[in-house]
Design a protein around this motif. Structure first.
Motif, PDB file in Angstrom:
ATOM      1  N   VAL A   1     -19.618  19.316-108.558  1.00  0.00           N
ATOM      2  CA  VAL A   1     -20.020  18.009-108.039  1.00  0.00           C
ATOM      3  C   VAL A   1     -19.113  16.914-108.611  1.00  0.00           C
ATOM      4  CG1 VAL A   1     -21.880  16.298-107.985  1.00  0.00           C
ATOM      5  CG2 VAL A   1     -22.403  18.724-107.664  1.00  0.00           C
ATOM      6  N   TYR A   2     -18.779  17.037-109.895  1.00  0.00           N
ATOM      7  CA  TYR A   2     -17.885  16.056-110.530  1.00  0.00           C
ATOM      8  C   TYR A   2     -16.531  16.008-109.832  1.00  0.00           C
ATOM      9  CZ  TYR A   2     -14.042  14.946-113.706  1.00  0.00           C
ATOM     10  OH  TYR A   2     -12.869  14.476-114.229  1.00  0.00           O
ATOM     11  N   PHE A   3     -15.925  17.174-109.583  1.00  0.00           N
ATOM     12  CA  PHE A   3     -14.617  17.188-108.937  1.00  0.00           C
ATOM     13  C   PHE A   3     -14.686  16.630-107.513  1.00  0.00           C
ATOM     14  CE2 PHE A   3     -13.518  20.344-112.249  1.00  0.00           C
ATOM     15  CZ  PHE A   3     -12.359  19.734-112.711  1.00  0.00           C
ATOM     16  N   THR A   4     -15.789  16.912-106.812  1.00  0.00           N
ATOM     17  CA  THR A   4     -15.972  16.349-105.473  1.00  0.00           C
ATOM     18  C   THR A   4     -16.033  14.830-105.531  1.00  0.00           C
ATOM     19  OG1 THR A   4     -17.171  18.335-104.752  1.00  0.00           O
ATOM     20  CG2 THR A   4     -17.462  16.338-103.452  1.00  0.00           C
ATOM     21  N   ALA A   5     -16.812  14.316-106.474  1.00  0.00           N
ATOM     22  CA  ALA A   5     -16.958  12.863-106.610  1.00  0.00           C
ATOM     23  C   ALA A   5     -15.655  12.220-107.071  1.00  0.00           C
ATOM     24  CB  ALA A   5     -18.085  12.551-107.600  1.00  0.00           C
ATOM     25  N   LEU A   6     -14.938  12.873-107.967  1.00  0.00           N
ATOM     26  CA  LEU A   6     -13.680  12.319-108.471  1.00  0.00           C
ATOM     27  C   LEU A   6     -12.651  12.193-107.341  1.00  0.00           C
ATOM     28  CD1 LEU A   6     -12.166  11.485-111.130  1.00  0.00           C
ATOM     29  CD2 LEU A   6     -11.276  13.822-111.173  1.00  0.00           C
ATOM     30  N   GLY A   7     -12.515  13.263-106.557  1.00  0.00           N
ATOM     31  CA  GLY A   7     -11.563  13.221-105.452  1.00  0.00           C
ATOM     32  C   GLY A   7     -11.925  12.174-104.414  1.00  0.00           C
TER      33      GLY A   7
ATOM     34  N   ILE B   1     -23.866  19.847-102.499  1.00  0.00           N
ATOM     35  CA  ILE B   1     -24.725  18.981-103.302  1.00  0.00           C
ATOM     36  C   ILE B   1     -24.031  17.649-103.559  1.00  0.00           C
ATOM     37  CG2 ILE B   1     -25.767  18.686-105.596  1.00  0.00           C
ATOM     38  CD1 ILE B   1     -26.346  21.680-105.600  1.00  0.00           C
ATOM     39  N   GLY B   2     -22.741  17.715-103.885  1.00  0.00           N
ATOM     40  CA  GLY B   2     -21.984  16.478-104.077  1.00  0.00           C
ATOM     41  C   GLY B   2     -21.924  15.647-102.802  1.00  0.00           C
ATOM     42  N   GLY B   3     -21.700  16.307-101.668  1.00  0.00           N
ATOM     43  CA  GLY B   3     -21.651  15.594-100.400  1.00  0.00           C
ATOM     44  C   GLY B   3     -22.983  14.959-100.048  1.00  0.00           C
ATOM     45  N   LEU B   4     -24.086  15.680-100.299  1.00  0.00           N
ATOM     46  CA  LEU B   4     -25.410  15.134-100.022  1.00  0.00           C
ATOM     47  C   LEU B   4     -25.687  13.916-100.895  1.00  0.00           C
ATOM     48  CD1 LEU B   4     -28.180  15.345 -98.630  1.00  0.00           C
ATOM     49  CD2 LEU B   4     -28.877  16.929-100.455  1.00  0.00           C
ATOM     50  N   ALA B   5     -25.324  14.016-102.179  1.00  0.00           N
ATOM     51  CA  ALA B   5     -25.555  12.886-103.085  1.00  0.00           C
ATOM     52  C   ALA B   5     -24.757  11.667-102.631  1.00  0.00           C
ATOM     53  CB  ALA B   5     -25.171  13.267-104.513  1.00  0.00           C
ATOM     54  N   MET B   6     -23.501  11.890-102.205  1.00  0.00           N
ATOM     55  CA  MET B   6     -22.685  10.759-101.729  1.00  0.00           C
ATOM     56  C   MET B   6     -23.252  10.183-100.445  1.00  0.00           C
ATOM     57  SD  MET B   6     -18.693  11.598-102.591  1.00  0.00           S
ATOM     58  CE  MET B   6     -18.699  13.298-102.081  1.00  0.00           C
ATOM     59  N   GLY B   7     -23.788  11.049 -99.591  1.00  0.00           N
ATOM     60  CA  GLY B   7     -24.375  10.558 -98.352  1.00  0.00           C
ATOM     61  C   GLY B   7     -25.604   9.697 -98.594  1.00  0.00           C
TER      62      GLY B   7
ATOM     63  N   GLY C   1     -26.400   8.092-101.722  1.00  0.00           N
ATOM     64  CA  GLY C   1     -26.229   6.961-102.628  1.00  0.00           C
ATOM     65  C   GLY C   1     -24.804   6.626-102.993  1.00  0.00           C
ATOM     66  N   GLY C   2     -23.841   7.183-102.279  1.00  0.00           N
ATOM     67  CA  GLY C   2     -22.451   6.874-102.572  1.00  0.00           C
ATOM     68  C   GLY C   2     -21.892   7.694-103.723  1.00  0.00           C
ATOM     69  N   VAL C   3     -20.669   7.344-104.114  1.00  0.00           N
ATOM     70  CA  VAL C   3     -19.983   8.089-105.171  1.00  0.00           C
ATOM     71  C   VAL C   3     -20.734   7.996-106.492  1.00  0.00           C
ATOM     72  CG1 VAL C   3     -17.840   8.270-106.492  1.00  0.00           C
ATOM     73  CG2 VAL C   3     -17.752   7.811-104.049  1.00  0.00           C
ATOM     74  N   ALA C   4     -21.336   6.862-106.777  1.00  0.00           N
ATOM     75  CA  ALA C   4     -22.086   6.704-108.027  1.00  0.00           C
ATOM     76  C   ALA C   4     -23.217   7.715-108.112  1.00  0.00           C
ATOM     77  CB  ALA C   4     -22.634   5.281-108.131  1.00  0.00           C
ATOM     78  N   ALA C   5     -23.873   7.984-106.995  1.00  0.00           N
ATOM     79  CA  ALA C   5     -24.956   8.958-106.984  1.00  0.00           C
ATOM     80  C   ALA C   5     -24.428  10.370-107.250  1.00  0.00           C
ATOM     81  CB  ALA C   5     -25.696   8.921-105.647  1.00  0.00           C
ATOM     82  N   ALA C   6     -23.242  10.664-106.730  1.00  0.00           N
ATOM     83  CA  ALA C   6     -22.656  11.979-106.969  1.00  0.00           C
ATOM     84  C   ALA C   6     -22.303  12.159-108.442  1.00  0.00           C
ATOM     85  CB  ALA C   6     -21.411  12.164-106.097  1.00  0.00           C
ATOM     86  N   PHE C   7     -21.683  11.147-109.060  1.00  0.00           N
ATOM     87  CA  PHE C   7     -21.394  11.228-110.496  1.00  0.00           C
ATOM     88  C   PHE C   7     -22.684  11.350-111.302  1.00  0.00           C
ATOM     89  CE2 PHE C   7     -17.130   9.227-109.663  1.00  0.00           C
ATOM     90  CZ  PHE C   7     -16.376  10.241-110.241  1.00  0.00           C
ATOM     91  N   THR C   8     -23.714  10.608-110.908  1.00  0.00           N
ATOM     92  CA  THR C   8     -25.002  10.696-111.602  1.00  0.00           C
ATOM     93  C   THR C   8     -25.582  12.100-111.506  1.00  0.00           C
ATOM     94  OG1 THR C   8     -25.459   8.363-111.153  1.00  0.00           O
ATOM     95  CG2 THR C   8     -27.332   9.749-111.737  1.00  0.00           C
ATOM     96  N   THR C   9     -25.493  12.690-110.327  1.00  0.00           N
ATOM     97  CA  THR C   9     -25.985  14.060-110.138  1.00  0.00           C
ATOM     98  C   THR C   9     -25.251  15.037-111.056  1.00  0.00           C
ATOM     99  OG1 THR C   9     -26.527  13.595-107.823  1.00  0.00           O
ATOM    100  CG2 THR C   9     -26.316  15.912-108.452  1.00  0.00           C
TER     101      THR C   9
END
Length: 426
Positions: free
Chosen positions: A39-45, A168-174, A176-184
């Protein structure tokens, strides 16, 4: 090499790994951490591409690999000095705080490119501590006869994280945005911490009754590192196993990564064709992990190690010669199955044979070939395919990887190696 005798150990240490709460807590923590990584790498990219071009995105994504490779051997020294669970807890806590801090920063403002590069560098440095330590944990949480099963379970966990992490990273970004993905990602790292805290650790003496009397007291980092490298080189079983694994990775990594993309483009099979090939490889690797997790023991481990590697090499050399997509997909599944058996057996034999005082350093050398050396083959394979086409390069890489089987068969200790078996109840 004779397996360590386990009959004198308390009965609780021979509990099958899939029913051992201690192992299952470790596996859950490890899986949560792996999914958090993904999830971190997805959000970082995604965060990088919002304000940068393709070259800058590549820089951000690759930045963490440099400190990870440079510091990996030092991470192995730390795991042996300070006890693996402490290092895992500390590094996972640092990763959690770092990523949650990034989540807060992203929520407040769009981070500059240099901040993302800095985050990737720090994350890679912390990973250099985490990876050797987490690899040194299994012999301290279960008995030697269960290490093969734990290796299979660990491989299944890796495959699950690769499948589950990006969605999971994509769902979190969908949501709440990138911040939600990093939080996840940060919360997944946090989830692993209480599980790791509750692990019951076996003492080094219980881990290996044949513990070496040559292990020296901690000295300088450089001295400890050189001591670990000498230990690997002189060990009749571990030395050839580490060498064979490194040769296999150098031969396979380039063609399984860049090579498969270029082969698919050369044949005109399209994105769906590439998906079928990669999916078939993953299915084969998952099947091998499930086999070892369920069986827990395979006969004639040393010879099976060499045989599975030769089968995988033959598949890798042949896959660029077949004319149809379905044949390539079948061969990819065969490569995944054989490579999975080889990797799992190699890892289980190394962990069974290694002196606990050196296990962190042994693990760091093994992992360095995966994250530091093997990726160097990407540009070489790409350039070679561009010059000569896919077929000769795949054949050459398969032949090179087969040298690992030569190393195995040349060592009597590896040829005769067996996995420990669970003692029968009396």
């Amino acid at each position: 090499m004779a397996a360590p005798e386990t009959s004198a150990l308390p009965q609780r240490v021979t509990t099958p790994a899939h029913r051992d709460g201690n192992v299952l807590r470790w596996l859950t923590a490890y899986t949560a951490s792996l999914v958090g990584d993904s999830v971190y790498f997805t959000a970082l990219g995604w965060s990088a591409q919002k304000g940068a071009g393709p070259a800058e995105v590549g820089l951000v994504m690759a930045a963490g690999a440099l400190p990870r490779a440079l510091l990996m051997l030092g991470g192995g020294v730390a795991a042996d000095r300070f006890e693996p669970r402490r290092v895992v807890l500390g590094s996972d806590a640092l990763r959690c705080l770092l990523i949650l801090g990034v989540a807060a920063a992203v929520a407040l403002t769009a981070p500059a490119l240099w901040i993302l590069v800095a985050v990737a560098l720090v994350f890679g440095a912390v990973d250099a501590l985490f990876v050797p330590a987490v690899g040194a944990l299994p012999p301290r949480i279960t008995s030697p006869d269960q290490l093969a099963r734990v290796t299979g379970m660990r491989s299944l966990s890796l495959r699950l994280s690769q499948i589950a992490g990006p969605p999971i990273g994509g769902l979190a970004m969908g949501l709440g945005g990138v911040a939600a993905a990093f939080t996840t990602a940060g919360l997944l790292f946090a989830l692993s911490l209480p599980l790791l805290l509750t692990l019951r650790m076996r003492s080094p003496r219980m881990c290996d009754e044949q513990q070496s009397s040559t292990a020296s007291a901690p000295g300088t980092v450089r001295g400890d590192l050189l001591d670990g490298l000498r230990y690997i080189r002189r060990h009749r079983l571990i030395g050839p196993l580490v060498a064979a694994g490194a040769i296999c990775e150098l031969g396979f990594t380039g063609i399984l990564g860049v090579g498969m993309v270029l082969l698919n483009a050369e044949r005109g099979w399209g994105p769906s064709g590439y998906g079928w090939i990669v999916g078939s490889f993953g299915a084969g690797a998952a099947a091998s992990a499930a086999l070892l997790a369920v069986a827990g023991w395979l006969p004639r481990a040393g010879l099976l190690l060499a045989g599975s590697l030769l089968v995988g090499c033959a598949g890798a050399a042949t896959i660029a010669l077949v004319p149809t997509l379905w044949t390539a997909a079948v061969l990819a599944a065969l490569i995944g199955l054989s490579a999975g058996v080889f990797g799992s057996l190699d890892n289980a034999l190394v962990q069974t044979a290694a002196d606990p005082a050196y296990l962190g350093r042994v693990t760091s050398v093994v992992m360095l070939t995966l994250v530091g050396l093997a990726p160097l083959s990407y540009p070489l394979v790409g350039a070679a395919i561009g010059a000569w086409g896919a077929a000769p390069v795949f054949v050459g890489c398969g032949a090179f990887a087969a040298l690992g089987a030569v190393v195995i068969l040349a060592s009597g200790s590896v040829r005769r190696a067996e996995l420990p078996r669970r003692p029968t109840a009396t």
